[in-house]
Design a protein around this motif. Structure first.
Motif, mmCIF file in Angstrom:
data_model
loop_
_atom_site.group_PDB
_atom_site.id
_atom_site.type_symbol
_atom_site.label_atom_id
_atom_site.label_comp_id
_atom_site.label_asym_id
_atom_site.label_seq_id
_atom_site.Cartn_x
_atom_site.Cartn_y
_atom_site.Cartn_z
ATOM 1 N N LEU A 90 16.099 -38.073 39.295
ATOM 2 C CA LEU A 90 16.869 -36.886 38.957
ATOM 3 C C LEU A 90 17.442 -36.320 40.244
ATOM 4 N N GLU A 91 18.738 -36.032 40.210
ATOM 5 C CA GLU A 91 19.344 -35.404 41.384
ATOM 6 C C GLU A 91 20.098 -34.159 40.965
ATOM 7 N N MET A 92 19.926 -33.095 41.712
ATOM 8 C CA MET A 92 20.778 -31.917 41.528
ATOM 9 C C MET A 92 21.496 -31.724 42.850
ATOM 10 N N LYS A 93 22.820 -31.577 42.782
ATOM 11 C CA LYS A 93 23.592 -31.517 44.027
ATOM 12 C C LYS A 93 24.419 -30.246 44.086
ATOM 13 N N GLY A 94 24.188 -29.474 45.120
ATOM 14 C CA GLY A 94 25.017 -28.292 45.403
ATOM 15 C C GLY A 94 25.078 -27.299 44.267
ATOM 16 N N ASP B 14 22.103 -20.902 45.812
ATOM 17 C CA ASP B 14 23.176 -21.056 46.768
ATOM 18 C C ASP B 14 23.222 -22.514 47.209
ATOM 19 N N SER B 15 24.043 -23.289 46.570
ATOM 20 C CA SER B 15 24.214 -24.740 46.756
ATOM 21 C C SER B 15 22.910 -25.445 47.126
ATOM 22 N N VAL B 16 22.035 -25.513 46.122
ATOM 23 C CA VAL B 16 20.716 -26.129 46.282
ATOM 24 C C VAL B 16 20.786 -27.609 45.904
ATOM 25 N N ASP B 17 20.160 -28.456 46.722
ATOM 26 C CA ASP B 17 20.024 -29.877 46.401
ATOM 27 C C ASP B 17 18.569 -30.149 46.045
ATOM 28 N N GLY C 112 28.361 -27.462 41.116
ATOM 29 C CA GLY C 112 27.288 -28.416 41.391
ATOM 30 C C GLY C 112 27.125 -29.420 40.268
ATOM 31 N N GLN C 113 26.402 -30.493 40.569
ATOM 32 C CA GLN C 113 26.253 -31.593 39.616
ATOM 33 C C GLN C 113 24.786 -31.880 39.343
#
Lengths: 527, 309
Positions: free
Chosen positions: A8-12, A24-27, A62-63
């Motif tokens: 699982l990836e969370m980007k920005g 605030d743009s968390v990865d 973010g994605q």
């Protein structure tokens, strides 16, 4: 069953609420079989980030990628069909439905008529056997204790096919033993290729359960790495943004006469069943008396009874030698009682009133605040600005609504109001619940200060660290009775934890309570 | 006076009184179970009453009138949903607005297109001779209106829908803890819309019953507060169809008994007798408590997913 989530990836991820930047743009990255801890103070953005992952909130930018391909969530429906389950901090259960019906809600979202509760029930029994989670599928949720409700939440998530579990502060309402069991269980689940995101602000739990930790502060990520690489104080420092000292240790106090004497107190709870079953203890001048217990064992009722907010069936409450049982709250306040209620927003303050108005709530009719029968603006302003500066309440001005303050600052308003009245007795109910480290420290300092000034403090709490650090003596309340009163210096968490679970003598530890017994009790309740 | 006469006399007066209460009450129950507090039921009833009357008057087809009342009621429910679910307005105020709209619109349309009291053919009562043999109540049961039988049938049907189907489960969840329902992928707004449309349609039907099956005419304020009584009956009935039915029965029996007192000329001030049913409702409401946890705790509260409470 959903496809397994290997990565699982969370980007920005960025999310704004009116006036607040929650994320605030968390990865974030998570692999199968891993336990990731998400650490941060209140308002650091942990829950917001997870609510985005669960599809409850929509990110501004973010994605989110699962197994390398991007996914978008419009509702939790997509999240849990992809195998993401979440156990929320405030349980998402419908109290007037049974356990089976609660799980069925998640399984029948696309059906109109057909409702096969028997099949759902079988699934629940399967899952609870497989993971060792004892629950009674036919009980109504409102009949269950907090620990049992938590198990229902877990079973629900698993029955819906989750292989990534988000746990939002899952141990907040559990006894230490229940919490340990839960942590073991989470560890166990990772062996079955489940992955877990564990939200907490308790360092010891994070250390016990997680491989990797992400620390959030003010919506941004400040640390991401293996848990074992940082010490507790380093983690706490990252969380708070500064190094924190240990909680002020309590120096031995010369204790005076008993000021609050509670003798064989009986009272009923909201549903008319006995909540207090002969409570007796006394709190002496200058003492901090801790009352430990799992919430729901009569603490709230005790606090209300002592403050005149609930009827006493029998027994005495002696405040400085005078019986105040069943007196009006006004009379009891006049006798020198101070109260920091459990619910700081609805009981402790009037949210739409300004800070100035909230600060004078108990004194508005005295000469301190008024001229003849009229409130004096000058006097109240002067009073409020004094308190705002001496208690360091963070607010734009004294006319700001109390509702718009943070939890810690609302608690400061209540503390300021109660403490400046110099009460003989101060009852504080879960005063640090939901507060972050900085605000907690402040509450503790104030309690120590006022007890040194001679006030008898009754501190009701379920945080054993807090009780052990602050109190002179600790009583343990269980099912409306004080089981035992212990010297704080001569006891430890283990002993308190067992007493909180209702185990009176250590020999009983060997026979853990059998889940069947619990089920039988429940059946009696439901018939 | 024979006992059988007394029983059938009271029943004959009570059933036509109970049926519209039952229809609108069951509808309101679905509204409230999903958390929608529809005070506009009274206004929707008036619209239903007018539309059914008007279609019967112009086309001489009372059944088409009932269907039209159903649709108009559903449309008013949709309006309520738009205002309270989509725009999250306070439900109490919106309900009063719907009531005023229904009242004003039905009265105005009546004056413009009809003018004065005009009788219609309506839906006649049946005569089921096979039921005559039933002791005490046979003579009453045999000559009921078809809609009366339909209303009785709606009680178990509502019970089945609410407690035995997936949709009913969703409706109950949405009215108690919408956030929990949302986390399970249930469209809170969607279910609330469905319930409020269903409730509106039932209120429209209840109104149509008054004009087409009972009075066989239309008059301004024909509903005489039945929509509001129904709201109270839903509380009284603890949000269960059987409870609503019992409430409707008690209320209408009290009304019927009150009429009987007047009819036989007992020495009893009739003004006081008129008050009996209403006092009964207030007393019962004051005494009921949430012991069984059936109360939809999110009743009247708009749901907003990203609200941070």
């Amino acid at each position: 069953m959903a496809e397994q989530i290997k990565l699982l990836e969370m980007k920005g991820i960025t999310k704004r609420f009116p006036g607040v930047l929650a994320c605030d743009s968390v990865d974030l990255e998570l692999h199968a079989g891993e336990v990731l801890a998400l650490l941060g103070e209140n308002g650091a953005g942990k829950s917001s980030l997870m609510n985005i992952l669960y599809g409850l909130y929509k990110q501004d930018s973010g994605q989110i990628l699962i197994n390398g391909s991007e996914v978008t969530f419009d509702s939790p429906l997509q999240a849990f069909t992809l195998g993401i389950g979440m156990v929320h901090q405030h349980f998402m259960l419908v109290p007037n439905l049974t356990v089976t019906e609660n799980v069925a809600l998640g399984l029948c979202h696309d059906r109109t008529f057909a409702l096969n509760l028997g099949e759902v029930r079988r699934k629940i029994v399967d899952v609870s056997r497989k993971h060792g989670l004892a629950i009674h599928p036919d009980a109504f949720v409102w009949q269950l204790s907090v620990g049992e409700q938590q198990r229902v939440e877990l079973v629900k998530a698993l029955a819906l096919g989750a292989n990534l579990l988000i746990m939002d502060e899952p141990t907040a309402a559990l006894t230490p033993q229940e919490a340990d069991e839960l942590l073991d269980l989470l560890r166990d689940m990772t062996k079955r290729e489940c992955s877990v995101i564990f939200i907490s602000h308790k360092l010891n739990e994070v250390r016990k359960v997680s491989d990797r930790v992400i620390v959030l502060r003010g919506g941004g990520k400040v640390y991401d790495g293996p848990t074992r690489e940082l010490s507790d104080s380093e983690l706490a420092g990252r969380m708070a943004g500064k190094e924190l000292g240990q909680a002020a240790a309590r120096a031995p106090q010369p204790l005076g006469e008993p000021v609050l004497d509670i003798v064989d107190l009986h009272a009923r709870g909201d549903r008319g069943v006995k909540a207090l079953n002969g409570v007796s203890f006394s709190v002496r001048k200058g003492e901090i008396f801790g009352l430990a217990g799992v919430s729901g064992n009569g603490q709230r009722e005790l606090a209300e009874v002592v403050n005149g907010l609930r009827r006493v069936d029998s027994g005495n409450i002696l405040l400085d030698g005078r019986d105040v049982a069943n007196c009006s709250p006004l009379h009891i306040i006049g006798q020198g009682m101070g109260y920091i209620p459990e619910n700081r927003i609805h009981e402790g303050t009037i949210p739409p009133f300004s800070i100035r108005e909230n600060l004078i709530l108990k004194d508005y009719d005295t000469d301190k605040m008024s001229v003849h029968c009229f409130l004096s603006m000058d006097k109240t302003r002067c009073f409020a600005s004094d308190l705002i500066s001496s208690f360091r309440i963070k607010t734009p001005d004294m006319e700001t609504n109390c509702a718009s303050l943070s939890g810690g600052n609302i608690q400061k308003v209540i503390l300021a109001r109660e403490i400046t009245r110099n009460p003989k007795v101060l009852v504080a109910v879960y005063p640090i619940r939901g507060l972050d480290l900085g605000a907690t420290e402040n509450v503790h300092e104030q309690l120590l200060r006022i007890s040194e000034a001679g006030t008898a403090v009754l501190l009701i709490s379920e945080e054993l660290d807090e009780l052990l650090a602050l109190c002179d003596r600790i009583g343990v309340i269980y099912e409306g009775r004080v089981m035992k009163v212990l010297e704080a210096r001569k006891t430890d968490k283990q002993e308190l934890g067992l007493l909180m679970a209702g185990v009176e003598s250590p020999s009983e530890i060997e026979s853990p309570s059998c889940p069947d017994e619990r089920s039988i009790e429940l059946e009696e309740v439901s018939t | 006076m024979e006992w059988a006469d007394l029983v059938s006399g009271v029943l004959a007066a009570a059933i036509p009184m109970a049926v519209p209460l039952l229809l609108v009450g069951l509808g309101e129950m679905f509204d409230q179970r999903a958390g929608m507090f529809n005070l506009g039921a009274e206004g929707i009833m008036m619209m239903g009453a007018f539309v059914a009357f008007f279609i019967d008057l112009k086309l001489q087809t009372p059944w088409l009138g009932l269907l039209a009342a159903l649709l108009v009621g559903a449309a008013f429910g949709l309006l309520m949903g738009l205002v309270c679910v989509t725009f999250r307005s306070p439900q109490g105020i919106a309900g009063i607005g719907i009531y005023m709209l229904g009242w004003g619109l039905s009265g105005t349309l009546f004056r413009v297109y009809v003018g004065g009291p005009t009788p219609i053919q309506g839906i006649a009562s049946l005569n089921l001779s096979s039921l005559r043999g039933v002791p005490y109540v046979g003579s009453v049961l045999a000559v009921l209106n078809p809609m009366d039988y339909a209303a009785f049938f709606l009680i178990p049907l509502s019970g089945w829908l609410l407690f035995k189907t997936a949709w009913g489960l969703k409706a109950r969840a949405v009215g108690t803890t919408p956030r929990a329902a949302d986390t399970l992928g249930i469209g809170v707004s969607r279910v609330r819309y469905q319930c409020v449309v269903l409730g509106g349609a039932m209120a429209g039907l209840a109104g149509a019953y008054l004009s087409v099956c009972q009075a066989k005419m239309f008059a301004d304020n024909i509903t005489a507060g039945r929509g509001f009584i129904a709201v109270a009956l839903v509380y009284f009935g603890r949000w269960s169809p059987w409870g609503v039915a019992v409430g409707a029965a008690i209320f209408s029996l009290a009304v019927a008994a009150q009429r009987l007192i007047q009819f036989y000329g007992a020495k009893f001030p009739y003004e006081l007798a008129l008050v009996i049913p209403y006092v009964l409702v207030i007393v019962v409401l004051a005494c009921s408590r949430n012991r069984d946890k059936s109360e939809p705790t999110a009743l009247g509260k708009p749901y907003y997913r990203e609200y941070r409470g």
